[in-house]
Design an enzyme around this catalytic site. Structure first.
Site, PDB file in Angstrom:
ATOM      1  N   GLY A   1       0.785  -1.231   0.000  1.00  0.00           N
ATOM      2  CA  GLY A   1       0.000   0.000   0.000  1.00  0.00           C
ATOM      3  C   GLY A   1       0.810   1.270   0.000  1.00  0.00           C
ATOM      4  O   GLY A   1       0.330   2.309   0.465  1.00  0.00           O
TER       5      GLY A   1
ATOM      6  N   GLY B   1       2.103   2.575  -2.864  1.00  0.00           N
ATOM      7  CA  GLY B   1       2.001   3.237  -4.162  1.00  0.00           C
ATOM      8  C   GLY B   1       2.837   2.624  -5.263  1.00  0.00           C
ATOM      9  O   GLY B   1       3.194   3.306  -6.224  1.00  0.00           O
TER      10      GLY B   1
ATOM     11  N   LYS C   1       2.392  -7.633 -13.802  1.00  0.00           N
ATOM     12  CA  LYS C   1       2.144  -7.977 -12.406  1.00  0.00           C
ATOM     13  C   LYS C   1       2.368  -9.469 -12.310  1.00  0.00           C
ATOM     14  O   LYS C   1       1.476 -10.280 -12.587  1.00  0.00           O
ATOM     15  CB  LYS C   1       0.720  -7.593 -12.004  1.00  0.00           C
ATOM     16  CG  LYS C   1       0.414  -7.813 -10.529  1.00  0.00           C
ATOM     17  CD  LYS C   1       1.091  -6.788  -9.645  1.00  0.00           C
ATOM     18  CE  LYS C   1       0.638  -6.947  -8.191  1.00  0.00           C
ATOM     19  NZ  LYS C   1       1.261  -5.948  -7.299  1.00  0.00           N
TER      20      LYS C   1
ATOM     21  N   ASP D   1      -4.468  -3.970  -9.754  1.00  0.00           N
ATOM     22  CA  ASP D   1      -3.141  -3.468 -10.118  1.00  0.00           C
ATOM     23  C   ASP D   1      -2.822  -3.810 -11.572  1.00  0.00           C
ATOM     24  O   ASP D   1      -2.273  -2.986 -12.316  1.00  0.00           O
ATOM     25  CB  ASP D   1      -2.074  -4.063  -9.204  1.00  0.00           C
ATOM     26  CG  ASP D   1      -2.209  -3.609  -7.768  1.00  0.00           C
ATOM     27  OD1 ASP D   1      -2.954  -2.638  -7.515  1.00  0.00           O
ATOM     28  OD2 ASP D   1      -1.581  -4.225  -6.892  1.00  0.00           O
TER      29      ASP D   1
ATOM     30  N   ALA E   1       4.927  -7.772  -5.440  1.00  0.00           N
ATOM     31  CA  ALA E   1       3.769  -7.837  -4.549  1.00  0.00           C
ATOM     32  C   ALA E   1       4.233  -7.496  -3.143  1.00  0.00           C
ATOM     33  O   ALA E   1       5.176  -8.122  -2.629  1.00  0.00           O
ATOM     34  CB  ALA E   1       3.143  -9.234  -4.575  1.00  0.00           C
TER      35      ALA E   1
END
Length: 227
Positions: free
Chosen positions: A12, A14, A37, A55, A118
């Site tokens: 979290g 950014g 991703k 994402d 991740a």
């Protein structure tokens, strides 16, 4: 072909906004840029009868090259929890070969690939595999996203030291102002800039706090050789 791996000081902070901003900056110099991703935990309907991670959708919107989902998100796990737990709950074993194969196919098509990790650098993907292992297998320079909040100095230095200890180059860092109420943010920024400069890792972007993230508004200075 230019490639980089984006990691963060925490979940979290950014990373996706930073990755999308990097894609937009790269697209000014290279016609075919794509985000990846590699492992995503948390799926939602994609509006086309399938499932996707938010994402991944953001990275696709920032990319100029459209590719199959199996390439830009080879591992999609349903539950928004730590990937090793999400994989266990889904009955999936995360392994490197499918991810590395997907990356190689992307690299064969693109001028630049931005791979978003991740969570943070040490997030587990299985009992024996983690994000750091994935980055080392890809052998990409790393961009570190530092979430500016209380505790960020410790998190940033520990993460940067771990990246450097892995043998991968720390190409630069991006400050992400995730806490608009943070006290003395500029003093924290100045200290981090001195530390990172000493390691040869320049500040690539100072991302302001945004109620609605907009990667187009982020000014990015690309590392030398990426233009």
């Amino acid at each position: 072909m230019i490639g980089c791996f984006v990691t963060g000081t925490d979940t979290g902070v950014g990373k996706t906004l930073a990755s999308c901003a990097l894609l937009h900056a790269l697209a000014k110099h290279h016609p075919r840029v794509v985000g990846m991703k590699a492992v995503a935990a948390g799926a939602e309907p994609d509006g086309q009868g399938g499932w996707a991670n938010e994402d991944t959708l953001a990275l696709r919107a920032a990319s100029t090259l459209a590719v199959p989902a199996a390439l830009d998100n080879p591992v999609l796990l349903p539950d928004p929890v730590s990937p090793h737990i999400a994989a266990r709950r889904a009955g999936v074993q995360v392994t490197l070969p499918p991810i590395l194969d997907a990356y190689r196919q992307l690299a064969a098509q693109a001028d630049a690939v931005v791979v978003e990790g991740a969570g943070g650098w040490r997030v587990p993907l299985s009992e024996t595999l983690g994000i750091a292992d994935l980055a080392m297998a890809l052998q990409l320079p790393v961009v570190l996203v530092v979430g500016l909040k209380l505790g960020c100095l410790n998190h940033a230095l520990l993460t940067a030291e771990a990246i450097r200890a892995s043998g991968l180059p720390l190409a630069g860092w991006m400050a992400s102002r995730v806490d608009p109420q943070m006290l003395v943010p500029e003093e924290n920024m100045d200290w981090l800039r001195r530390q990172m400069d000493a390691w040869g890792a320049p500040l690539l972007a100072d991302i302001p706090w945004q109620a609605t993230p907009d990667p187009h508004s982020v000014a990015v200075t690309l590392p030398r050789g990426w233009q």
